[in-house]
Design a protein around this motif. Structure first.
Motif, short mmCIF file in Angstrom:
data_model
loop_
_atom_site.label_atom_id
_atom_site.label_comp_id
_atom_site.label_asym_id
_atom_site.label_seq_id
_atom_site.Cartn_x
_atom_site.Cartn_y
_atom_site.Cartn_z
N GLY A 12 0.75 -1.27 -0.13
CA GLY A 12 0.00 0.03 -0.02
C GLY A 12 0.92 1.19 -0.02
N THR A 48 -1.51 6.28 2.95
CA THR A 48 -2.99 6.73 2.85
C THR A 48 -3.70 5.28 2.90
OG1 THR A 48 -3.34 6.79 0.53
CG2 THR A 48 -2.80 8.91 1.89
N SER A 49 -3.37 4.40 2.31
CA SER A 49 -4.26 2.94 2.35
C SER A 49 -3.40 1.66 2.14
CB SER A 49 -5.19 3.27 1.07
OG SER A 49 -5.98 1.90 1.17
N GLY A 91 -7.21 2.48 6.00
CA GLY A 91 -7.28 3.75 5.36
C GLY A 91 -7.20 4.97 6.28
N TRP A 117 -7.75 -4.29 6.14
CA TRP A 117 -7.55 -2.86 5.34
C TRP A 117 -7.30 -1.99 6.07
CZ3 TRP A 117 -10.99 0.95 5.77
CH2 TRP A 117 -10.75 2.06 4.85
#
Length: 839
Positions: free
Chosen positions: A140, A143-144, A172, A170
């Protein structure tokens, strides 16, 4: 199995509901336990107290949320030990060992081993030790990130061992204030050979940083267990303790069963953070823990490749050893390192250990000297050690507190010089005729190909500029070394210097061999003994997301149409119009970039490339503050690109101006005749082959080209007039190809302020309302191959640099003026300054 579960004490049955929740110390009741079809639900992992799925940015992420591995600043080796009473209800007791590391290209990975020793009150078959082996991988950006982990259970008991679990995560981070995460644990509902399986569970959570930094974190999350269909909420708190480390803790409330009171589990941990070492300790307690005391302890050790804020190391001196003169980007990297060191309370002194010139030009030397001034203004001692360097080293070290020289060395400096190479005589002998049309007596770049020496106008301009540079140099060094300027000038005329001669001239303060630098530091600090380290690193950036900042867009080398590239062997960087335009556009369209500093290190090139870049610079200046920082040279096409900026900064030694255009080609007809080559051309119009290198221009073609060059020149002047709020007549008066040095350019309104990159960045941040520590994004991203990455990690030079270093600098300086013949086609109007070896 149901009958056996009905006999389990309430606290132990509750643990079957929420196994692995948060700190892995959670419980379930009998009715829920009867819904669990397999005893494999008793399998748990060693706890990670105080860790959130949204902010566990270390090796614990392998188990907590593998997506967070991406955010690790480097590599970490960690050991944790969770201990509860032998008769506790919780089963997550034991040791965990983890290693994880970030890798290039946004990838990170790690492995972890959990060795569990369940308490005696665990249900069969979970009373015997078992282990987990987990592997995590993530990919990633800041930011993510997405991550996954594979984990396998090992046990001598076939009822326990065997399951291989897949977990996906995940995270973010839309801003520096917030991080959100979602994790699907045991997504494949793994089972072993006997059919025992682990139910899926899902965690969602978020962490808020109220002030936008890691100083305070408040997190909330909840985990849903699909088997019993129950939620377990949890809160997490993290507080940075100045000069100590970090305090963290969590609190989880467990669901009730059969109207019984809810149970809870809590933890509190203190991380004592030393440089590259974290010592952790704390406790866990609550009704859900059970046992005699309803409590336990957690301890751990982590070795990290990065530094987190915490206990300060002892004050020390940092040695900056320079063996190869930094190029443009390495120069900026060094400046940024020195700026950051100036704010580090652990740095007492900085030693410049020079084995070569510390800067490639006096303009860069001025910026390096400005960084030394900043270090001294913030209480750092700055020392220089010379071996046998030249004028740029003398200029830089004049700003230091003390300068020493190797007793067998000296100063290789005896005055200023600028060298211009003229190829006209060589081309005549070869039978090559250089034909150019130009505007302005001072647009002397074509003379390098047509003449055997400079024209009177060019020679006068060269001499005046060199006198200006010499005056600035002597004035600064004399003031800083407390020498009368006339005495210094007389002394320089007698150079170069041996070490004793340099000492008698007042240019150095003493002698020292390399092994005596510790003594020099000791004396300079007034008898205070400190360590002398060869490395320094900043505190790791632990911010969420992309904080608003400034983009530095580099324009390096001769400007060409198309993409940027290099000329092998000559060490010539070519700035492609498409590459630079894309970088400016990227900075303009990036919402996290609030201002742009356009760093120009270019003598110009193709006028079309200059205009393409000018247009993107203009659009950027309309969207957000655009500040130009001129380095060694920002002339001709380089100045063209700078014109739209709100403010232009140049150092006192920057070479700029050269506002002019020329057009031409090399006619090789005579050369081909000499070697027996004949080129026969068929054409449908008289001038179809006008730009061919196989014949000269006709008189009519020269007249037409003169008109076209005048049009290109008028466009150039108009661009500058618009950007500088001047009339075309005012611009023309200081244009005509004339080259100016920084202070001269400022007096002619071609430059707004005298200063280097630090001042330009400060101005950009102020105009954008940003703090002094706001991040810097450098564009365009240098293009590197996999071999370049491997070479950089191993400390090996790139092939181009190694080949360039094999040639004498004098040979390279002769070959570099040939670059335009290798790069530019005859149909290109040029906004290019003459190529020279400048101070």
């Amino acid at each position: 199995m149901a009958c056996r579960m009905n006999r389990i004490p309430r606290l132990l049955r509750l643990s079957l509901l929420a196994s692995s929740a948060a700190v892995s110390l959670t419980l379930a009741d009998a009715s829920v336990a009867q819904e669990i079809a397999s005893p494999a639900h008793g399998v748990q992992r060693v706890a990670d107290p105080g860790r959130s799925v949204a902010s566990s940015d270390d090796s614990s992420a392998i188990v907590v949320n593998p997506a967070n591995l991406t955010f690790m600043p480097g590599a970490e080796l960690r050991w944790n030990w969770v201990r509860t009473a032998p008769d506790a209800a919780a089963s997550a007791r034991g040791h965990s060992f983890a290693f994880a590391s970030s890798l290039p290209f946004g990838i990170a990975t790690g492995v972890r081993l959990d060795f569990l020793r369940p308490p005696s009150r665990s249900i069969d078959p979970y009373r015997n030790p078992y282990a987990w082996l987990s592997w995590g991988l993530s990919f990633g950006s800041k930011t993510s990130s997405l991550g996954m982990s594979l984990a396998h259970v090992y046990s001598d008991d076939r009822q326990v061992g065997g399951p291989t679990s897949l977990t996906l995560g995940w995270t973010g981070r839309p801003s520096r204030f917030l991080s959100l995460a979602a994790v699907a644990h045991d997504l494949n509902a793994p089972s072993n050979a006997l059919g025992a399986h682990i139910d899926r569970s899902f965690t969602v959570g978020g962490v808020l940083r109220p002030i936008g930094t890691p100083a305070l974190e408040v997190g909330v999350e909840a985990r849903y267990y699909s088997g019993p269909e129950k939620w377990v909420p949890r809160g997490v708190l993290g507080v940075q303790v100045p000069y100590v480390g970090r305090l963290r803790g969590d609190f989880a409330v467990l669901p009730s069963a059969n109207d019984s009171p809810r149970e809870y589990v809590a933890s509190a941990m203190l991380d004592l953070t030393l440089p590259h070492l974290v010592l952790s300790g704390g406790g866990i307690w609550g009704g859900a823990v059970g046992g005699r005391d309803g409590a336990g302890f957690v301890t751990g050790v982590a070795v990290q490749s990065w530094r987190d804020p915490g206990v300060h190391a002892l004050a020390h001196a940092v040695r900056i050893r320079i063996e190869n003169t930094p190029g443009n980007r390495r120069h900026v990297k060094l400046l940024r390192k020195l700026w950051a060191m100036s704010s580090d309370p652990e740095v007492a002194a900085v030693v410049f250990h020079l084995k070569t010139e510390p800067a490639s030009s006096l303009a860069h030397a001025h910026e390096l000297a400005d960084a030394i001034d900043l270090l001294r203004a913030r209480g750092k001692k700055v020392l220089c050690h010379l071996e046998a360097e030249g004028g740029r080293a003398l200029y830089v070290c004049a700003h230091a507190d003390r300068t020493v020289v190797n007793p067998a060395g000296g100063l290789h400096f005896s005055g200023m010089r600028a060298q211009y190479t003229y190829l006209g005589g060589m081309l005549d002998k070869l039978g090559v005729r250089a034909e150019f049309v130009r505007i302005g007596d001072y647009k002397s770049a074509p003379e390098q190909f047509t003449n055997k020496g400079p024209s009177p106008a060019a020679d006068e301009a060269h001499a005046q500029n060199l006198r200006e540079v010499d005056q600035l140099f002597v004035s600064d060094v004399a003031r800083l070394r407390r020498i009368d300027p006339s005495a210094l000038r007389a002394s320089i005329a007698l150079g170069p210097y041996t070490a004793p001669e340099a000492l008698r001239a007042g240019l150095v303060d003493g002698y020292a061999y390399d092994d005596e630098l510790r003594r020099v530091v000791y004396e300079s600090l007034g008898g205070r003994s400190v360590a002398l380290d060869d490395d320094w690193e900043a505190i790791a950036d632990r911010s969420f997301g992309k904080a608003p900042g400034v983009a530095v867009v580099y324009l390096e080398g001769q400007m060409i149409d198309g993409q940027s590239r290099k000329i092998p062997l000559l060490g010539t960087q070519l700035a492609g119009s498409y590459t630079i335009a894309k970088a400016l556009r990227s900075a303009r369209e990036n919402p996290a970039v609030r201002a742009v500093v356009f760093r120009i290190e270019s003598p110009g090139g193709s006028s079309m490339a200059a205009d393409v870049i000018w247009r993107e610079a203009l659009l950027t200046a309309r969207a957000k503050p655009l500040i130009v920082s001129m380095g060694t040279v920002a002339a001709s096409g380089g100045y063209y690109a700078a014109a739209p900026a709100r403010l232009i900064y140049a150092t006192p030694f920057t070479t700029t101006g050269s506002i002019g255009i020329f057009y031409g080609k090399a006619d090789i007809a005579q050369l081909l005749t000499k070697i027996g080559v004949n080129v026969h051309t068929i054409k449908t119009a008289p001038h179809a082959d006008g730009e061919s290198i196989f014949r000269p221009f006709t008189e009519e073609e020269r007249r037409v080209l003169g008109d076209k060059v005048k049009q290109f020149y008028d466009v150039f002047v108009d661009r500058v007039a618009q950007g500088r709020n001047m009339s075309p007549e005012q611009v023309h008066a200081v244009a005509r190809g004339r080259v100016w040095i920084g202070n001269q350019a400022a007096s002619h309104k071609l430059v707004d302020r005298i200063g280097g990159l630090r001042q330009a960045l400060s101005e950009a941040r102020a105009l954008a309302g940003l703090g002094d520590d706001s991040p810097i994004l450098e564009l365009p991203v240098p293009q590197t191959s996999l071999l370049d990455v491997v070479a950089s990690y191993s400390g090996v030079q790139s092939n181009d640099q190694a080949l360039l270093d094999a040639f004498s600098p004098h040979v390279v300086s002769i070959l570099q003026p040939l670059a335009p013949f290798l790069v530019f086609t005859p149909d290109q109007p040029m906004a290019l300054m003459e190529i020279a070896d400048l101070p």
